[in-house]
Enzyme design. Sequence first.
Site, PDB file in Angstrom:
ATOM      1  N   ALA A  70      29.000  36.862  46.773  1.00  0.00           N
ATOM      2  CA  ALA A  70      28.040  37.741  46.090  1.00  0.00           C
ATOM      3  C   ALA A  70      27.581  38.735  47.145  1.00  0.00           C
ATOM      4  O   ALA A  70      26.451  38.685  47.628  1.00  0.00           O
ATOM      5  CB  ALA A  70      26.876  36.960  45.517  1.00  0.00           C
ATOM      6  N   CYS A 130      32.386  44.109  38.623  1.00  0.00           N
ATOM      7  CA  CYS A 130      31.730  43.331  39.652  1.00  0.00           C
ATOM      8  C   CYS A 130      30.688  42.415  39.016  1.00  0.00           C
ATOM      9  O   CYS A 130      29.726  42.873  38.418  1.00  0.00           O
ATOM     10  CB  CYS A 130      31.069  44.218  40.689  1.00  0.00           C
ATOM     11  SG  CYS A 130      30.504  43.238  42.077  1.00  0.00           S
ATOM     12  N   ASN A 191      39.404  40.830  38.596  1.00  0.00           N
ATOM     13  CA  ASN A 191      38.312  40.685  39.555  1.00  0.00           C
ATOM     14  C   ASN A 191      37.917  39.197  39.573  1.00  0.00           C
ATOM     15  O   ASN A 191      38.593  38.362  38.986  1.00  0.00           O
ATOM     16  CB  ASN A 191      37.133  41.585  39.152  1.00  0.00           C
ATOM     17  CG  ASN A 191      36.305  42.003  40.364  1.00  0.00           C
ATOM     18  OD1 ASN A 191      35.963  41.160  41.193  1.00  0.00           O
ATOM     19  ND2 ASN A 191      35.977  43.268  40.468  1.00  0.00           N
ATOM     20  N   THR A 192      36.850  38.875  40.247  1.00  0.00           N
ATOM     21  CA  THR A 192      36.464  37.461  40.402  1.00  0.00           C
ATOM     22  C   THR A 192      35.867  36.878  39.121  1.00  0.00           C
ATOM     23  O   THR A 192      35.357  37.607  38.262  1.00  0.00           O
ATOM     24  CB  THR A 192      35.436  37.326  41.538  1.00  0.00           C
ATOM     25  OG1 THR A 192      34.365  38.237  41.282  1.00  0.00           O
ATOM     26  CG2 THR A 192      36.053  37.639  42.886  1.00  0.00           C
ATOM     27  N   GLY A 242      44.687  38.029  42.214  1.00  0.00           N
ATOM     28  CA  GLY A 242      43.921  36.818  41.958  1.00  0.00           C
ATOM     29  C   GLY A 242      44.676  35.637  42.548  1.00  0.00           C
ATOM     30  O   GLY A 242      45.649  35.154  41.969  1.00  0.00           O
TER      31      GLY A 242
HETATM   32  C1  LIG Z   1      34.387  38.930  49.804  1.00  0.00           C
HETATM   33  C2  LIG Z   1      34.911  39.665  48.608  1.00  0.00           C
HETATM   34  C3  LIG Z   1      34.414  40.936  48.323  1.00  0.00           C
HETATM   35  C4  LIG Z   1      34.908  41.648  47.213  1.00  0.00           C
HETATM   36  N1  LIG Z   1      34.427  42.903  46.966  1.00  0.00           N
HETATM   37  C5  LIG Z   1      34.955  43.632  45.949  1.00  0.00           C
HETATM   38  C6  LIG Z   1      34.555  44.972  45.735  1.00  0.00           C
HETATM   39  O1  LIG Z   1      33.755  45.549  46.479  1.00  0.00           O
HETATM   40  N2  LIG Z   1      35.104  45.637  44.682  1.00  0.00           N
HETATM   41  C7  LIG Z   1      36.036  45.064  43.849  1.00  0.00           C
HETATM   42  O2  LIG Z   1      36.511  45.722  42.920  1.00  0.00           O
HETATM   43  N3  LIG Z   1      36.440  43.786  44.044  1.00  0.00           N
HETATM   44  C8  LIG Z   1      35.928  43.064  45.065  1.00  0.00           C
HETATM   45  N4  LIG Z   1      36.351  41.784  45.267  1.00  0.00           N
HETATM   46  C9  LIG Z   1      37.324  41.183  44.342  1.00  0.00           C
HETATM   47  C10 LIG Z   1      38.756  41.260  44.882  1.00  0.00           C
HETATM   48  O3  LIG Z   1      39.170  42.591  45.069  1.00  0.00           O
HETATM   49  C11 LIG Z   1      39.735  40.540  43.925  1.00  0.00           C
HETATM   50  O4  LIG Z   1      39.689  41.175  42.655  1.00  0.00           O
HETATM   51  C12 LIG Z   1      39.421  39.071  43.736  1.00  0.00           C
HETATM   52  O5  LIG Z   1      38.935  38.487  44.916  1.00  0.00           O
HETATM   53  C13 LIG Z   1      40.662  38.260  43.286  1.00  0.00           C
HETATM   54  O6  LIG Z   1      41.712  38.364  44.217  1.00  0.00           O
HETATM   55  P1  LIG Z   1      41.951  37.278  45.408  1.00  0.00           P
HETATM   56  O7  LIG Z   1      41.904  35.916  44.774  1.00  0.00           O
HETATM   57  O8  LIG Z   1      43.293  37.619  45.990  1.00  0.00           O
HETATM   58  O9  LIG Z   1      40.844  37.466  46.384  1.00  0.00           O
HETATM   59  C14 LIG Z   1      35.886  41.056  46.370  1.00  0.00           C
HETATM   60  C15 LIG Z   1      36.367  39.768  46.670  1.00  0.00           C
HETATM   61  C16 LIG Z   1      35.905  39.078  47.776  1.00  0.00           C
HETATM   62  C17 LIG Z   1      36.469  37.711  48.063  1.00  0.00           C
END
Ligand SMILES: Cc1cc2nc3c(=O)[nH]c(=O)nc-3n(C[C@H](O)[C@H](O)[C@H](O)COP(=O)(O)O)c2cc1C
Length: 303
Positions: A70, A130, A191-192, A242
């Site tokens: 977060a 987000c 996204n998350t 993801g």
């Molecule tokens: C620490 C952290 C910060 C993130 N900040 C952003 C952000 O600023 N903008 C965004 O669109 N997604 C953000 N995300 C989401 C990632 O870009 C991605 O969509 C998500 O983590 C899933 O991919 P992953 O499992 O490979 O991390 C963030 C993820 C993490 C872990």
Amino acid sequence: MPDLAVEIAGVKFNNPILTASGTCGYGEELAELFDLSQLGGIVTKSITVRPREGHPPPRTAETASGMLNAIGLANVGVDKFIEEKLKFLEKFDTRVIVNVAGAKVQEYVEISARLADCSRADMIELNFSCPNVEAGMAIAGDPIAAEKAVREVKRVFPRPVIAKLSPNVTDIVAIARACEGGGADALSLINTLVGMAVDIETFRPCLTNNTGGLSGPAVKPVALAMVYKVYKAVKVPLIGLGGISNYKDVVEFLLCGATAVQIGTALFIEPDAPIKIVKDLRNYLTKNKLGSARELVGQLRSY
Ligand SMILES: Cc1cc2nc3c(=O)[nH]c(=O)nc-3n(C[C@H](O)[C@H](O)[C@H](O)COP(=O)(O)O)c2cc1C
């Protein structure tokens, strides 16, 4: 040698491996470890109109097969981004995708308009999803709002626009179609996922924001299913992400319909994972007598 190049909305990428927003800042730290030109592209941290400090720590927590964050969109703001960060990225032979976030549509438009004259911003990615700031979800979960936001950004930004989709919605296909209807040139997902962790000694949530966004291997099956569903519903190219941490994960995403992928959380464990993945993907294609990465896209033989 198999061809790794892919094209998204007329933009050529040297390979389909990009880094994900928020997991590599503005590329400066990664550039100390390897040449960013080896990446297909780099997606910047979300940029807002004004600089943001984000949420107070702790703002990340480890969970089973993943992590919660977060961060709260901590970033330098669009002015400093253009003056310093974009200038730094200019020297690399890789695609630069600027991720844009805002509290209302007007803010997305304002930032996109500022970036219109920066030719090195090859594309923008709209972070509608987000889960850690209130306004984000209002657009992410509402097809009418999402379509309007894309349409208004398209009016001011002359190069391709990617809409980044949230998994925290009832029907991701409806949002994907709405963004396509608004003129999105590509979609990135996911996204998350909203999640939570609790400290049983203090009885407090592990994050000061109480809830956060779950990422990492734990979310990969969810992401794959969403890419698979959205691929069948829209015509624009998809960028899948993801939980990707190796070339096998990448192949799964391409088979489900992604043209390219982004690597996020894996960078925290292995910062040069994208470079290894590019090499391993090339070997996989050779071993399977495939001439290009493009030949895998959407080739899933579903039941
Ligand atoms: C620490 C952290 C910060 C993130 N900040 C952003 C952000 O600023 N903008 C965004 O669109 N997604 C953000 N995300 C989401 C990632 O870009 C991605 O969509 C998500 O983590 C899933 O991919 P992953 O499992 O490979 O991390 C963030 C993820 C993490 C872990």
